[in-house]
Design an enzyme around this catalytic site. Structure first.
Site, mmCIF file in Angstrom:
data_model
loop_
_atom_site.group_PDB
_atom_site.id
_atom_site.type_symbol
_atom_site.label_atom_id
_atom_site.label_comp_id
_atom_site.label_asym_id
_atom_site.label_seq_id
_atom_site.Cartn_x
_atom_site.Cartn_y
_atom_site.Cartn_z
ATOM 1 N N LYS A 1 53.853 23.197 67.201
ATOM 2 C CA LYS A 1 54.264 23.290 68.603
ATOM 3 C C LYS A 1 53.363 24.262 69.366
ATOM 4 C CE LYS A 1 57.910 20.507 68.750
ATOM 5 N NZ LYS A 1 57.946 19.291 69.603
ATOM 6 N N ARG B 1 71.579 21.249 61.103
ATOM 7 C CA ARG B 1 71.671 22.319 62.091
ATOM 8 C C ARG B 1 73.067 22.921 62.126
ATOM 9 N NH1 ARG B 1 67.506 20.187 66.437
ATOM 10 N NH2 ARG B 1 68.198 18.216 65.582
ATOM 11 N N PHE C 1 67.932 12.855 69.166
ATOM 12 C CA PHE C 1 69.057 13.449 69.899
ATOM 13 C C PHE C 1 68.678 13.710 71.363
ATOM 14 C CE2 PHE C 1 70.778 17.923 70.678
ATOM 15 C CZ PHE C 1 71.976 17.485 71.229
ATOM 16 N N ASP D 1 54.510 4.869 65.105
ATOM 17 C CA ASP D 1 54.243 6.254 64.730
ATOM 18 C C ASP D 1 53.191 6.791 65.698
ATOM 19 O OD1 ASP D 1 53.462 8.635 63.650
ATOM 20 O OD2 ASP D 1 53.178 7.885 61.601
ATOM 21 N N VAL D 2 53.611 7.683 66.588
ATOM 22 C CA VAL D 2 52.699 8.150 67.645
ATOM 23 C C VAL D 2 51.568 9.022 67.088
ATOM 24 C CG1 VAL D 2 54.479 7.992 69.422
ATOM 25 C CG2 VAL D 2 54.073 10.186 68.291
ATOM 26 N N ASP E 1 59.452 5.421 68.965
ATOM 27 C CA ASP E 1 59.983 6.237 67.860
ATOM 28 C C ASP E 1 59.629 5.547 66.544
ATOM 29 O OD1 ASP E 1 62.703 8.399 68.048
ATOM 30 O OD2 ASP E 1 61.841 7.819 66.122
ATOM 31 N N ASN E 2 59.329 6.317 65.505
ATOM 32 C CA ASN E 2 59.096 5.688 64.192
ATOM 33 C C ASN E 2 60.350 5.756 63.318
ATOM 34 O OD1 ASN E 2 59.178 8.340 63.462
ATOM 35 N ND2 ASN E 2 57.232 8.372 62.351
ATOM 36 N N TYR F 1 56.316 23.499 61.741
ATOM 37 C CA TYR F 1 56.907 23.181 63.044
ATOM 38 C C TYR F 1 56.402 24.159 64.111
ATOM 39 C CZ TYR F 1 60.615 22.030 66.433
ATOM 40 O OH TYR F 1 61.310 21.638 67.549
HETATM 41 N N1 UDP Z 1 72.786 28.224 59.655
HETATM 42 C C1 UDP Z 1 73.902 28.563 58.906
HETATM 43 N N2 UDP Z 1 74.568 27.572 58.250
HETATM 44 C C2 UDP Z 1 74.204 26.258 58.310
HETATM 45 C C3 UDP Z 1 73.061 25.921 59.086
HETATM 46 C C4 UDP Z 1 72.378 26.933 59.729
HETATM 47 O O1 UDP Z 1 74.294 29.734 58.821
HETATM 48 O O2 UDP Z 1 74.878 25.419 57.690
HETATM 49 C C5 UDP Z 1 72.084 29.296 60.378
HETATM 50 C C6 UDP Z 1 70.577 29.315 60.189
HETATM 51 O O3 UDP Z 1 70.218 30.084 59.058
HETATM 52 C C7 UDP Z 1 70.127 29.949 61.494
HETATM 53 C C8 UDP Z 1 71.151 29.456 62.521
HETATM 54 O O4 UDP Z 1 72.282 29.058 61.761
HETATM 55 O O5 UDP Z 1 70.189 31.349 61.425
HETATM 56 C C9 UDP Z 1 70.645 28.287 63.352
HETATM 57 O O6 UDP Z 1 70.157 27.324 62.482
HETATM 58 P P1 UDP Z 1 69.691 25.894 62.978
HETATM 59 O O7 UDP Z 1 69.131 25.178 61.787
HETATM 60 O O8 UDP Z 1 70.787 25.204 63.704
HETATM 61 O O9 UDP Z 1 68.578 26.173 64.049
HETATM 62 P P2 UDP Z 1 67.303 27.147 64.088
HETATM 63 O O10 UDP Z 1 67.607 28.053 65.220
HETATM 64 O O11 UDP Z 1 67.179 27.875 62.793
HETATM 65 O O12 UDP Z 1 66.181 26.228 64.324
#
Ligand code: UDP
Length: 315
Positions: free
Chosen positions: A149, A186, A11, A56-57, A31-32, A145
């Site tokens: 990082k 997300r 993205f 694959d880096v 990118d892999n 993750y």
């Molecule tokens: N979240 C949610 N419903 C969904 C996906 C995510 O309520 O279907 C919540 C998740 O628990 C978090 C926030 O939304 O509190 C952001 O989640 P995301 O995975 O987008 O990013 P994060 O900030 O956790 O990396």
């Protein structure tokens, strides 16, 4: 300039490739494709200044010819992706970062590390300044993750301090916009896809947790400025307008006109309760601040998802 962007089919990587090309640079995208999507680069097929390398880096990263910049964006970045690929996530943040740093060093190039607000974990300081050390569970499911990082940042600083490499570190906060994978888990993409399909919106926990959402063109602009004119210390790049997940759900229901209901689901382990960047440094050093408010960015993103659905139906 000729730059190498790892994670170019992702993205952010794909939008960043577009930005460098628009600035007149040549881009080698690597990118892999484990979470990246070749469709994100389909529009560059005839672009002579763009080359794609499937690699694959974490295993190896070599690029022939001149290289002025190496931007390391490769990594699963959505919680469901890094939970599905925990070892690959640790590898790309450790071995992958090492390979990307070595590539930069061998070419005398500038190195740019895509770090994350996840280094702050479930923050005890709010909003988060770059000086905050974070509150991360080192063995929890998100740690693959977060710690990868954090290690990337430490390794980048070590190359800077010990070897004098010209380096940058950006801490990216939640970013959304066109080219998000519809089922990447997300919150923004989930809610939009659910609202458009008339399915219930899945709120994890009670929806009182907050995030601060940055539209992708703003994020990429901050990243580009940091690459060109930033310093070696980490810099937050994100939109400081903070919303609860519940507010986000209501806004997406309003903007899509959807009749979807809302269901509550279990809150993932170690889900941060709040998140909001302090962007004083980016404002002062880069002259950068986000321009696209959430409502406007969501409209554009909803339009993109609608278009995408129409295109898929025609196929
Ligand atoms: N979240 C949610 N419903 C969904 C996906 C995510 O309520 O279907 C919540 C998740 O628990 C978090 C926030 O939304 O509190 C952001 O989640 P995301 O995975 O987008 O990013 P994060 O900030 O956790 O990396």
């Amino acid at each position: 300039m000729r730059v190498v962007i790892t994670g170019a089919a992702g993205f952010l990587g794909s939008h960043l490739s577009d930005r460098f090309l628009a600035e007149g640079s040549e881009v080698v995208g690597v990118d892999n494709l484990i979470t990246g999507n070749a469709d994100n680069l389909a529009h560059l097929e005839r672009e002579t200044r763009f080359t794609f390398v499937r690699q694959d880096v974490s295993r190896a990263l070599t690029v022939d010819g001149k290289v002025d910049g190496v931007l390391h964006f490769a990594s699963p970045a959505s919680p469901i992706d890094y939970l599905e690929h925990p070892i690959a996530t640790l590898d790309v943040g450790s071995l992958g970062t090492r390979n990307a740093l070595e590539l930069a060093r061998s070419h005398g190039a500038r190195f740019f590390m895509a770090s994350t607000s996840e280094v702050y974990g479930d923050p005890l300081e709010h909003p988060q300044r770059e000086t905050y050390w974070g509150n991360v569970n080192p063995i929890g499911p998100r740690s693959v993750y977060d710690e990868a990082k954090r290690f990337s940042e430490a390794l980048t600083m070590a190359y800077h301090r010990e070897l004098g490499l010209d380096t940058r570190i950006v801490r990216i906060f939640n970013t959304y916009g066109p080219r998000m994978r519809p089922r990447d888990g997300r919150v923004v993409s989930n809610f939009i896809v659910q609202a458009l399909a008339g399915e219930p919106l899945t709120i994890y926990g009670d929806g009182s947790q907050s995030r601060s959402f940055c539209y992708v063109s703003d994020e990429v602009d901050g990243i580009y400025r940091l690459f060109i004119q930033g310093d070696a210390e980490p810099t937050n790049v994100g939109n400081p307008d903070e919303f609860t997940v519940r507010q986000l759900a209501d806004l997406i229901l309003e903007l899509t006109g959807s009749k979807s209901t809302i269901v509550s689901m279990a809150l993932p382990t170690d889900d941060p309760k709040v998140r909001r960047p302090d962007i004083t440094k980016a404002r002062e050093k880069l002259g950068w601040s986000p321009q696209v408010p959430l409502r406007e960015g969501l409209k554009r993103t909803i339009d993109w998802f609608r278009e995408r659905e129409r295109a898929l139906e025609k196929r």
